[in-house]
Write a protein that holds these residues in place. Structure first.
Motif, PDB file in Angstrom:
ATOM      1  N   GLU A  95     -10.366  37.913 -34.112  1.00 61.26           N
ATOM      2  CA  GLU A  95     -10.083  38.956 -35.101  1.00 61.26           C
ATOM      3  C   GLU A  95      -8.701  39.576 -34.904  1.00 61.26           C
ATOM      4  O   GLU A  95      -7.961  39.779 -35.864  1.00 61.26           O
ATOM      5  CB  GLU A  95     -11.179  40.022 -34.994  1.00 61.26           C
ATOM      6  N   ALA A  96      -8.330  39.856 -33.672  1.00 61.91           N
ATOM      7  CA  ALA A  96      -7.046  40.500 -33.396  1.00 61.91           C
ATOM      8  C   ALA A  96      -5.877  39.585 -33.743  1.00 61.91           C
ATOM      9  O   ALA A  96      -4.869  40.036 -34.305  1.00 61.91           O
ATOM     10  CB  ALA A  96      -6.974  40.927 -31.932  1.00 61.91           C
ATOM     11  N   THR A  97      -5.989  38.307 -33.420  1.00 58.78           N
ATOM     12  CA  THR A  97      -4.921  37.358 -33.746  1.00 58.78           C
ATOM     13  C   THR A  97      -4.762  37.235 -35.248  1.00 58.78           C
ATOM     14  O   THR A  97      -3.639  37.244 -35.765  1.00 58.78           O
ATOM     15  CB  THR A  97      -5.209  35.983 -33.120  1.00 58.78           C
ATOM     16  N   ALA A  98      -5.878  37.138 -35.962  1.00 59.45           N
ATOM     17  CA  ALA A  98      -5.816  37.020 -37.419  1.00 59.45           C
ATOM     18  C   ALA A  98      -5.177  38.254 -38.033  1.00 59.45           C
ATOM     19  O   ALA A  98      -4.278  38.144 -38.883  1.00 59.45           O
ATOM     20  CB  ALA A  98      -7.220  36.814 -37.987  1.00 59.45           C
ATOM     21  N   ALA A  99      -5.603  39.427 -37.613  1.00 63.92           N
ATOM     22  CA  ALA A  99      -5.010  40.662 -38.139  1.00 63.92           C
ATOM     23  C   ALA A  99      -3.527  40.725 -37.794  1.00 63.92           C
ATOM     24  O   ALA A  99      -2.703  41.140 -38.617  1.00 63.92           O
ATOM     25  CB  ALA A  99      -5.745  41.876 -37.585  1.00 63.92           C
ATOM     26  N   GLY A 100      -3.179  40.280 -36.593  1.00 66.59           N
ATOM     27  CA  GLY A 100      -1.778  40.279 -36.185  1.00 66.59           C
ATOM     28  C   GLY A 100      -0.926  39.426 -37.102  1.00 66.59           C
ATOM     29  O   GLY A 100       0.140  39.855 -37.558  1.00 66.59           O
ATOM     30  N   VAL A 101      -1.380  38.209 -37.395  1.00 68.64           N
ATOM     31  CA  VAL A 101      -0.618  37.321 -38.278  1.00 68.64           C
ATOM     32  C   VAL A 101      -0.459  37.969 -39.659  1.00 68.64           C
ATOM     33  O   VAL A 101       0.624  37.930 -40.249  1.00 68.64           O
ATOM     34  CB  VAL A 101      -1.290  35.934 -38.387  1.00 68.64           C
ATOM     35  N   LEU A 102      -1.505  38.594 -40.173  1.00 68.73           N
ATOM     36  CA  LEU A 102      -1.418  39.260 -41.476  1.00 68.73           C
ATOM     37  C   LEU A 102      -0.420  40.420 -41.452  1.00 68.73           C
ATOM     38  O   LEU A 102       0.194  40.734 -42.469  1.00 68.73           O
ATOM     39  CB  LEU A 102      -2.792  39.770 -41.899  1.00 68.73           C
ATOM     40  N   LEU A 103      -0.245  41.027 -40.284  1.00 68.82           N
ATOM     41  CA  LEU A 103       0.675  42.156 -40.140  1.00 68.82           C
ATOM     42  C   LEU A 103       2.058  41.741 -39.632  1.00 68.82           C
ATOM     43  O   LEU A 103       2.926  42.581 -39.437  1.00 68.82           O
ATOM     44  CB  LEU A 103       0.070  43.198 -39.196  1.00 68.82           C
ATOM     45  N   GLY A 104       2.252  40.432 -39.401  1.00 68.89           N
ATOM     46  CA  GLY A 104       3.558  39.945 -38.941  1.00 68.89           C
ATOM     47  C   GLY A 104       3.722  39.918 -37.435  1.00 68.89           C
ATOM     48  O   GLY A 104       4.831  39.734 -36.928  1.00 68.89           O
ATOM     49  N   ASP A 105       2.637  40.076 -36.681  1.00 74.23           N
ATOM     50  CA  ASP A 105       2.664  40.020 -35.223  1.00 74.23           C
ATOM     51  C   ASP A 105       2.023  38.704 -34.794  1.00 74.23           C
ATOM     52  O   ASP A 105       0.808  38.537 -34.899  1.00 74.23           O
ATOM     53  CB  ASP A 105       1.901  41.206 -34.639  1.00 74.23           C
ATOM     54  N   ASP A 106       2.835  37.783 -34.307  1.00 74.70           N
ATOM     55  CA  ASP A 106       2.351  36.445 -33.962  1.00 74.70           C
ATOM     56  C   ASP A 106       2.144  36.259 -32.465  1.00 74.70           C
ATOM     57  O   ASP A 106       2.115  35.128 -31.972  1.00 74.70           O
ATOM     58  CB  ASP A 106       3.333  35.389 -34.490  1.00 74.70           C
ATOM     59  N   SER A 107       1.970  37.347 -31.725  1.00 75.55           N
ATOM     60  CA  SER A 107       1.868  37.245 -30.265  1.00 75.55           C
ATOM     61  C   SER A 107       0.640  36.458 -29.815  1.00 75.55           C
ATOM     62  O   SER A 107       0.630  35.931 -28.701  1.00 75.55           O
ATOM     63  CB  SER A 107       1.864  38.643 -29.635  1.00 75.55           C
ATOM     64  N   GLY A 108      -0.372  36.323 -30.649  1.00 74.17           N
ATOM     65  CA  GLY A 108      -1.559  35.554 -30.290  1.00 74.17           C
ATOM     66  C   GLY A 108      -1.430  34.063 -30.541  1.00 74.17           C
ATOM     67  O   GLY A 108      -2.376  33.307 -30.293  1.00 74.17           O
ATOM     68  N   LEU A 109      -0.269  33.634 -31.035  1.00 72.46           N
ATOM     69  CA  LEU A 109      -0.048  32.221 -31.374  1.00 72.46           C
ATOM     70  C   LEU A 109       0.825  31.537 -30.326  1.00 72.46           C
ATOM     71  O   LEU A 109       1.567  32.205 -29.589  1.00 72.46           O
ATOM     72  CB  LEU A 109       0.637  32.117 -32.743  1.00 72.46           C
ATOM     73  N   ASN A 110       0.774  30.208 -30.299  1.00 74.20           N
ATOM     74  CA  ASN A 110       1.665  29.485 -29.396  1.00 74.20           C
ATOM     75  C   ASN A 110       3.065  29.363 -30.021  1.00 74.20           C
ATOM     76  O   ASN A 110       3.277  29.781 -31.165  1.00 74.20           O
ATOM     77  CB  ASN A 110       1.072  28.116 -29.011  1.00 74.20           C
ATOM     78  N   THR A 111       3.997  28.793 -29.292  1.00 77.74           N
ATOM     79  CA  THR A 111       5.397  28.741 -29.735  1.00 77.74           C
ATOM     80  C   THR A 111       5.554  28.026 -31.069  1.00 77.74           C
ATOM     81  O   THR A 111       6.253  28.513 -31.968  1.00 77.74           O
ATOM     82  CB  THR A 111       6.256  28.038 -28.663  1.00 77.74           C
ATOM     83  N   GLU A 112       4.910  26.864 -31.222  1.00 73.60           N
ATOM     84  CA  GLU A 112       5.013  26.113 -32.472  1.00 73.60           C
ATOM     85  C   GLU A 112       4.416  26.910 -33.629  1.00 73.60           C
ATOM     86  O   GLU A 112       5.009  27.001 -34.703  1.00 73.60           O
ATOM     87  CB  GLU A 112       4.310  24.768 -32.333  1.00 73.60           C
ATOM     88  N   GLU A 113       3.263  27.501 -33.406  1.00 69.13           N
ATOM     89  CA  GLU A 113       2.602  28.281 -34.461  1.00 69.13           C
ATOM     90  C   GLU A 113       3.423  29.504 -34.856  1.00 69.13           C
ATOM     91  O   GLU A 113       3.500  29.855 -36.037  1.00 69.13           O
ATOM     92  CB  GLU A 113       1.210  28.712 -33.991  1.00 69.13           C
TER      93      GLU A 113
END
Length: 196
Positions: A95-113
């Motif tokens: 949930e936190a990673t998904a919300a982060g991506v929607l808000l422009g925070d990609d810290s839960g993703l790997n380098t390529e993502e």
């Protein structure tokens, strides 16, 4: 007969009925976008075929496609696709990673993502302002030129779909109020509101 967004509900042909049946089978209800695209269901089917052609043969897996759509939809301000794909991204990550991506925070993703999500946002906001340096950042993350093209085509086609839906006033499905994670719901404060 009712309405969907700003248009009245169209007459349903066999293609539209098949899409409606697939929606019910997959999610238990007919999605608002399916109701709108009942005007041209074969166009929607062809568009989704193009999306598969743009992504699948070029190594874009389901998680990467979900990240791309969530990032571009939220940057574009499309609440419908942000909710839909935010739910999918929460299931694929958390949930936190998904919300982060929607808000422009990609810290839960790997380098390529992270590189892919950043590129998707640039395409959604100002595609005529991308630079060779932006493309190099994708290469530096290990993404080949053929995959860069595939990512770009995929995101552009998703944006075309969102433009039609947004321009014609299609609201997010009310079901997202109960089936979207709270963090995803809280992240989507833009675009068309739910319709009661």
């Amino acid at each position: 007969m009712g309405a969907i967004g700003f248009l009245s509900m169209p007459e349903l042909d066999d293609h539209a009925k098949r899409i409606f049946d697939e929606d019910v089978e997959d999610g238990g209800y007919v999605m608002n976008v399916s109701k709108l695209w009942a005007y041209q269901p074969t166009t929607m089917i062809a568009l989704f075929d193009l999306l598969r052609q743009a992504s699948s043969p070029h190594g874009l897996d389901a998680r990467q496609r979900t990240i791309l759509v969530a990032a571009c939809a939220s940057a574009f301000g499309d609440s419908y696709c942000s909710l839909s794909w935010g739910v999918r991204l929460a299931a694929a990550t958390d949930e936190a990673t998904a919300a982060g991506v929607l808000l422009g925070d990609d810290s839960g993703l790997n380098t390529e993502e992270r590189a892919m999500a950043g590129w998707a946002r640039k395409l959604a906001r100002a595609p005529n302002q991308t630079t060779e340096a932006d493309v190099q950042r994708l290469r530096d993350a290990g993404i080949s030129d053929s995959r860069i093209f595939a990512i770009t085509a995929f995101v552009a086609l998703r944006l075309a779909f969102a433009i039609v839906n947004d321009a014609l006033g299609v609201p997010p499905d009310a079901e997202y109020r109960s089936n979207a994670p709270t963090a995803v719901l809280n992240a989507v404060t833009f675009g068309r509101p739910f319709q009661d």
